[in-house]
Design an enzyme around this catalytic site. Structure first.
Site, PDB file in Angstrom:
ATOM      1  CE  LYS A 104     -11.151  -7.687   1.278  1.00  0.00           C
ATOM      2  NZ  LYS A 104      -9.949  -6.978   0.817  1.00  0.00           N
ATOM      3  CG  HIS A 159      -1.930  -1.070   1.283  1.00  0.00           C
ATOM      4  ND1 HIS A 159      -2.121  -1.864   2.397  1.00  0.00           N
ATOM      5  CD2 HIS A 159      -2.824  -1.501   0.353  1.00  0.00           C
ATOM      6  CE1 HIS A 159      -3.098  -2.733   2.146  1.00  0.00           C
ATOM      7  NE2 HIS A 159      -3.538  -2.537   0.922  1.00  0.00           N
TER       8      HIS A 159
HETATM    9  P1  ADP Z   1      -9.925  -3.636  -0.481  1.00  0.00           P
HETATM   10  O1  ADP Z   1     -10.674  -4.341   0.590  1.00  0.00           O
HETATM   11  O2  ADP Z   1     -10.608  -2.402  -0.974  1.00  0.00           O
HETATM   12  O3  ADP Z   1      -9.423  -4.510  -1.593  1.00  0.00           O
HETATM   13  P2  ADP Z   1      -7.156  -3.554   0.449  1.00  0.00           P
HETATM   14  O4  ADP Z   1      -6.634  -2.833   1.643  1.00  0.00           O
HETATM   15  O5  ADP Z   1      -7.052  -5.036   0.439  1.00  0.00           O
HETATM   16  O6  ADP Z   1      -8.650  -3.058   0.298  1.00  0.00           O
HETATM   17  O7  ADP Z   1      -6.464  -2.995  -0.843  1.00  0.00           O
HETATM   18  C1  ADP Z   1      -6.562  -1.649  -1.203  1.00  0.00           C
HETATM   19  C2  ADP Z   1      -5.951  -1.471  -2.579  1.00  0.00           C
HETATM   20  O8  ADP Z   1      -4.555  -1.734  -2.515  1.00  0.00           O
HETATM   21  C3  ADP Z   1      -6.503  -2.434  -3.628  1.00  0.00           C
HETATM   22  O9  ADP Z   1      -6.562  -1.765  -4.873  1.00  0.00           O
HETATM   23  C4  ADP Z   1      -5.484  -3.532  -3.673  1.00  0.00           C
HETATM   24  O10 ADP Z   1      -5.473  -4.188  -4.930  1.00  0.00           O
HETATM   25  C5  ADP Z   1      -4.206  -2.729  -3.455  1.00  0.00           C
HETATM   26  N1  ADP Z   1      -3.137  -3.521  -2.886  1.00  0.00           N
HETATM   27  C6  ADP Z   1      -3.169  -4.335  -1.820  1.00  0.00           C
HETATM   28  N2  ADP Z   1      -1.970  -4.898  -1.593  1.00  0.00           N
HETATM   29  C7  ADP Z   1      -1.153  -4.429  -2.570  1.00  0.00           C
HETATM   30  C8  ADP Z   1       0.224  -4.657  -2.905  1.00  0.00           C
HETATM   31  N3  ADP Z   1       0.986  -5.510  -2.215  1.00  0.00           N
HETATM   32  N4  ADP Z   1       0.731  -4.001  -3.964  1.00  0.00           N
HETATM   33  C9  ADP Z   1      -0.055  -3.167  -4.701  1.00  0.00           C
HETATM   34  N5  ADP Z   1      -1.354  -2.920  -4.449  1.00  0.00           N
HETATM   35  C10 ADP Z   1      -1.901  -3.539  -3.387  1.00  0.00           C
END
Ligand code: ADP
Length: 168
Positions: A64, A40
């Site tokens: 989630k 992130h």
């Molecule tokens: P959500 O529940 O909205 O998917 P997340 O916190 O899991 O929330 O992810 C937020 C965003 O960050 C999403 O677009 C996800 O694809 C992206 N993301 C999560 N982990 C990574 C990573 N390791 N590298 C790049 N993008 C990521």
């Protein structure tokens, strides 16, 4: 959750908006961030090269179950970006596009790690654009973070592993 002091990822090393001119507006990076990982942080850093400011918006996601409370996530992420005035951290309920409209957002930013991410994000981006005209910018995950997900980090923490190397 490891209680070790968080590193400040917002101080001084973030790129200014790239390319000709400035005034590239406000990017919205929405997500669960449960927890906020190095993947992130990498997306935020790269988004700062595209936008004047980035709002990290921590959403309540009904699909989630929460590990940390939304308030705890917001306060941890705010602490990380204390030194970076171009990053704001907020929480929101409801649709991301409603938050985007209320905050006069230029575009939504999302990260893509896998083809499964891509299919999901394409649908989301399409619906969001149809509802409001707001575009989504998909940033491909950097290779070193492409296997990193909040759910894996939560799983490791659950079984007592040190997760500090995955967190900013
Ligand atoms: P959500 O529940 O909205 O998917 P997340 O916190 O899991 O929330 O992810 C937020 C965003 O960050 C999403 O677009 C996800 O694809 C992206 N993301 C999560 N982990 C990574 C990573 N390791 N590298 C790049 N993008 C990521």
């Amino acid at each position: 959750m490891n209680s070790k002091d968080s590193k400040n990822v917002g101080s001084g090393n973030t790129p200014p908006p790239r390319g000709r001119g400035r005034g590239r507006g406000l990017g919205l990076f929405p997500g669960s961030f449960d927890p906020f990982t190095l993947g992130h942080a990498d997306i935020v850093k790269r988004a700062l090269g595209l936008f004047d400011e980035v709002v990290i918006a921590v959403g309540y996601n009904e699909r989630k179950a929460g590990w940390m409370s939304v308030e705890e996530r917001v306060s941890k992420i705010r602490k990380l970006y204390e030194g970076e005035p171009r990053v704001k951290v907020e929480s929101y309920t409801g649709l991301t596009v409603d938050f985007a409209k209320e905050h006069d957002i230029t575009a939504i930013i999302r990260g893509v790690r896998t083809t499964a991410d891509f299919e999901f994000e394409m649908q989301l981006a399409d619906v969001n654009r149809q509802l409001t005209g707001i575009e989504t910018i998909l940033l491909p995950a950097s290779p070193q973070f492409a296997s990193l997900s909040s759910s894996i980090v939560r799983e490791l923490a659950h079984f007592g592993h040190d997760i500090s190397s995955f967190l900013p």
